[in-house]
Design a protein around this motif. Sequence first.
Motif, PDB file in Angstrom:
ATOM      1  N   LEU A 221       0.825  -1.200   0.000  1.00  0.00           N
ATOM      2  CA  LEU A 221       0.000   0.000   0.000  1.00  0.00           C
ATOM      3  C   LEU A 221       0.867   1.262   0.000  1.00  0.00           C
ATOM      4  O   LEU A 221       0.508   2.269  -0.611  1.00  0.00           O
ATOM      5  CB  LEU A 221      -0.924   0.000   1.219  1.00  0.00           C
ATOM      6  CG  LEU A 221      -1.814   1.236   1.393  1.00  0.00           C
ATOM      7  CD1 LEU A 221      -2.689   1.460   0.167  1.00  0.00           C
ATOM      8  CD2 LEU A 221      -2.676   1.101   2.651  1.00  0.00           C
ATOM      9  N   VAL A 224       1.578   2.256  -3.469  1.00  0.00           N
ATOM     10  CA  VAL A 224       0.399   2.815  -4.126  1.00  0.00           C
ATOM     11  C   VAL A 224       0.208   4.276  -3.725  1.00  0.00           C
ATOM     12  O   VAL A 224      -0.058   5.141  -4.571  1.00  0.00           O
ATOM     13  CB  VAL A 224      -0.852   1.990  -3.763  1.00  0.00           C
ATOM     14  CG1 VAL A 224      -2.099   2.608  -4.371  1.00  0.00           C
ATOM     15  CG2 VAL A 224      -0.693   0.544  -4.228  1.00  0.00           C
ATOM     16  N   TYR A 238      -8.296   1.478   1.725  1.00  0.00           N
ATOM     17  CA  TYR A 238      -7.783   1.833   0.410  1.00  0.00           C
ATOM     18  C   TYR A 238      -8.009   0.720  -0.606  1.00  0.00           C
ATOM     19  O   TYR A 238      -8.132  -0.455  -0.254  1.00  0.00           O
ATOM     20  CB  TYR A 238      -6.295   2.169   0.499  1.00  0.00           C
ATOM     21  CG  TYR A 238      -6.032   3.461   1.238  1.00  0.00           C
ATOM     22  CD1 TYR A 238      -5.950   4.670   0.554  1.00  0.00           C
ATOM     23  CD2 TYR A 238      -5.879   3.485   2.626  1.00  0.00           C
ATOM     24  CE1 TYR A 238      -5.729   5.855   1.223  1.00  0.00           C
ATOM     25  CE2 TYR A 238      -5.660   4.667   3.299  1.00  0.00           C
ATOM     26  CZ  TYR A 238      -5.586   5.861   2.594  1.00  0.00           C
ATOM     27  OH  TYR A 238      -5.376   7.028   3.266  1.00  0.00           O
ATOM     28  N   SER A 240      -6.605  -0.652  -4.569  1.00  0.00           N
ATOM     29  CA  SER A 240      -5.586  -0.562  -5.605  1.00  0.00           C
ATOM     30  C   SER A 240      -5.897  -1.576  -6.698  1.00  0.00           C
ATOM     31  O   SER A 240      -6.278  -2.708  -6.411  1.00  0.00           O
ATOM     32  CB  SER A 240      -4.189  -0.839  -5.026  1.00  0.00           C
ATOM     33  OG  SER A 240      -3.221  -0.954  -6.057  1.00  0.00           O
ATOM     34  N   CYS A 241      -5.754  -1.170  -7.969  1.00  0.00           N
ATOM     35  CA  CYS A 241      -5.925  -2.063  -9.111  1.00  0.00           C
ATOM     36  C   CYS A 241      -4.585  -2.179  -9.834  1.00  0.00           C
ATOM     37  O   CYS A 241      -3.920  -1.165 -10.087  1.00  0.00           O
ATOM     38  CB  CYS A 241      -6.999  -1.551 -10.058  1.00  0.00           C
ATOM     39  SG  CYS A 241      -8.670  -1.594  -9.360  1.00  0.00           S
ATOM     40  N   TYR A 242      -4.201  -3.386 -10.192  1.00  0.00           N
ATOM     41  CA  TYR A 242      -2.872  -3.620 -10.751  1.00  0.00           C
ATOM     42  C   TYR A 242      -2.924  -4.736 -11.781  1.00  0.00           C
ATOM     43  O   TYR A 242      -3.869  -5.523 -11.852  1.00  0.00           O
ATOM     44  CB  TYR A 242      -1.884  -3.952  -9.631  1.00  0.00           C
ATOM     45  CG  TYR A 242      -2.360  -5.039  -8.698  1.00  0.00           C
ATOM     46  CD1 TYR A 242      -1.965  -6.357  -8.852  1.00  0.00           C
ATOM     47  CD2 TYR A 242      -3.241  -4.745  -7.649  1.00  0.00           C
ATOM     48  CE1 TYR A 242      -2.417  -7.359  -8.003  1.00  0.00           C
ATOM     49  CE2 TYR A 242      -3.704  -5.729  -6.798  1.00  0.00           C
ATOM     50  CZ  TYR A 242      -3.282  -7.036  -6.986  1.00  0.00           C
ATOM     51  OH  TYR A 242      -3.745  -8.030  -6.149  1.00  0.00           O
ATOM     52  N   VAL A 258       4.027   0.356  -9.793  1.00  0.00           N
ATOM     53  CA  VAL A 258       2.829   1.130  -9.499  1.00  0.00           C
ATOM     54  C   VAL A 258       2.970   2.507 -10.143  1.00  0.00           C
ATOM     55  O   VAL A 258       4.003   3.157 -10.017  1.00  0.00           O
ATOM     56  CB  VAL A 258       2.628   1.269  -7.981  1.00  0.00           C
ATOM     57  CG1 VAL A 258       1.377   2.088  -7.684  1.00  0.00           C
ATOM     58  CG2 VAL A 258       2.516  -0.109  -7.343  1.00  0.00           C
ATOM     59  N   TYR A 264      -7.551   7.211  -9.307  1.00  0.00           N
ATOM     60  CA  TYR A 264      -8.569   6.769  -8.359  1.00  0.00           C
ATOM     61  C   TYR A 264      -9.402   7.963  -7.912  1.00  0.00           C
ATOM     62  O   TYR A 264      -8.885   9.055  -7.679  1.00  0.00           O
ATOM     63  CB  TYR A 264      -7.927   6.110  -7.137  1.00  0.00           C
ATOM     64  CG  TYR A 264      -7.109   4.880  -7.458  1.00  0.00           C
ATOM     65  CD1 TYR A 264      -7.678   3.611  -7.422  1.00  0.00           C
ATOM     66  CD2 TYR A 264      -5.766   4.993  -7.806  1.00  0.00           C
ATOM     67  CE1 TYR A 264      -6.927   2.479  -7.714  1.00  0.00           C
ATOM     68  CE2 TYR A 264      -5.005   3.871  -8.110  1.00  0.00           C
ATOM     69  CZ  TYR A 264      -5.593   2.617  -8.064  1.00  0.00           C
ATOM     70  OH  TYR A 264      -4.855   1.507  -8.373  1.00  0.00           O
ATOM     71  N   ASN A 269      -8.110   7.615  -3.149  1.00  0.00           N
ATOM     72  CA  ASN A 269      -8.426   6.206  -3.428  1.00  0.00           C
ATOM     73  C   ASN A 269      -8.775   5.406  -2.178  1.00  0.00           C
ATOM     74  O   ASN A 269      -8.473   4.233  -2.059  1.00  0.00           O
ATOM     75  CB  ASN A 269      -7.325   5.505  -4.233  1.00  0.00           C
ATOM     76  CG  ASN A 269      -5.964   5.462  -3.584  1.00  0.00           C
ATOM     77  OD1 ASN A 269      -5.430   6.479  -3.193  1.00  0.00           O
ATOM     78  ND2 ASN A 269      -5.379   4.274  -3.517  1.00  0.00           N
ATOM     79  N   CYS A 309      -8.064  -6.015  -8.461  1.00  0.00           N
ATOM     80  CA  CYS A 309      -8.313  -4.901  -7.549  1.00  0.00           C
ATOM     81  C   CYS A 309      -8.394  -5.441  -6.125  1.00  0.00           C
ATOM     82  O   CYS A 309      -9.109  -6.410  -5.873  1.00  0.00           O
ATOM     83  CB  CYS A 309      -9.609  -4.180  -7.914  1.00  0.00           C
ATOM     84  SG  CYS A 309      -9.573  -3.386  -9.549  1.00  0.00           S
TER      85      CYS A 309
END
Length: 335
Positions: A221, A224, A238, A240-242, A258, A264, A269, A309
Amino acid sequence: MSDTKDSDSDSGTGRCAGCMESTSEKFRGFLNFLWNPEEKTVLGRGGKSWGRILIFYLFYYAFLAALFAVSITIVLGTLDPNEPRFQTRLQAPGLSIQPKLDASIKRTSDVIFTAGQADTYTQYTNTLTEFLKPYKENQATLNNCTNGKVKINQQYSMEKPPPSCRFDLADLGPCRNEPYGYDVGRPCIFVKVNRIIKWYPVGFTDLSKAVGNADSNAPPLKDVLMARNRAYDPNRMYVSCYDVTSGNQTYLNTAAGVSANTMYYPEDNGIPFKYFPYYGAFLQKDYMTPLVAVQFNKVTRNVDVRVRCKAYALNIQDNERMRIGYFTFTLRVNE
């Protein structure tokens, strides 16, 4: 020789006649069983016998019906209408995304379209518009909660229901209006955490623990947040999409690691804790699940990208078998 043939023919005719008489007797016996006019019986039973057996089964089935009704009443009396008694399989929430096409079209969460060709992405934009309708309708009626902390250790009832906080669609930035970036090949998706009654996220006291496990392979995180120059807020969950296709996110961001190329909204985000916990549809009829909009600005064209995600919270442990903590789908932008 002729006498022998005549004898065989006579014996065959006799056997046939005997068969017909036997069948006729059996049929008459069956009719007599159905209704015997001499003994005044139906199916072998007289009026009194039928009366006794009907009374017996009437009381028998009435007893079973009463026993079933009492059992159901007792069980329902022990259940809480607000929440399930057992939630052992729901210790942490899974994630889901929109657009998710309806089964009448094609039941899938994959997003595959051609930038600039409306006929290839209209199904996705229509789905997102329909999904946001309840949010728009409740903008003026729900509470504008300002406290960002979890609402715990409070007793609620129908007379004193828990507040349902308004989710401000303005926080979704460019992802709040059609065509949601699909016309220029910068698609938006909405990520939401599935509802679990009385579950609430817990923030990290040590940010080094905010990492994905082997199931999700999520980036830390802190990476991110660093990519977007954001400070960590322990009162936010939080998202996160990766990219899990290339291994270094180059297909998703056209850059290794990242990247700020994935945007976001809300811009931090994160989902404020003020939306949790959810108390069930019985007490929170107007509850709207908070969203995080994710816009992919630099997707490599003509490539199937497996996008994952993940939600970050101390009490969310990624689990592939239980589908907890993250969601995976295919994104492809053609040109």
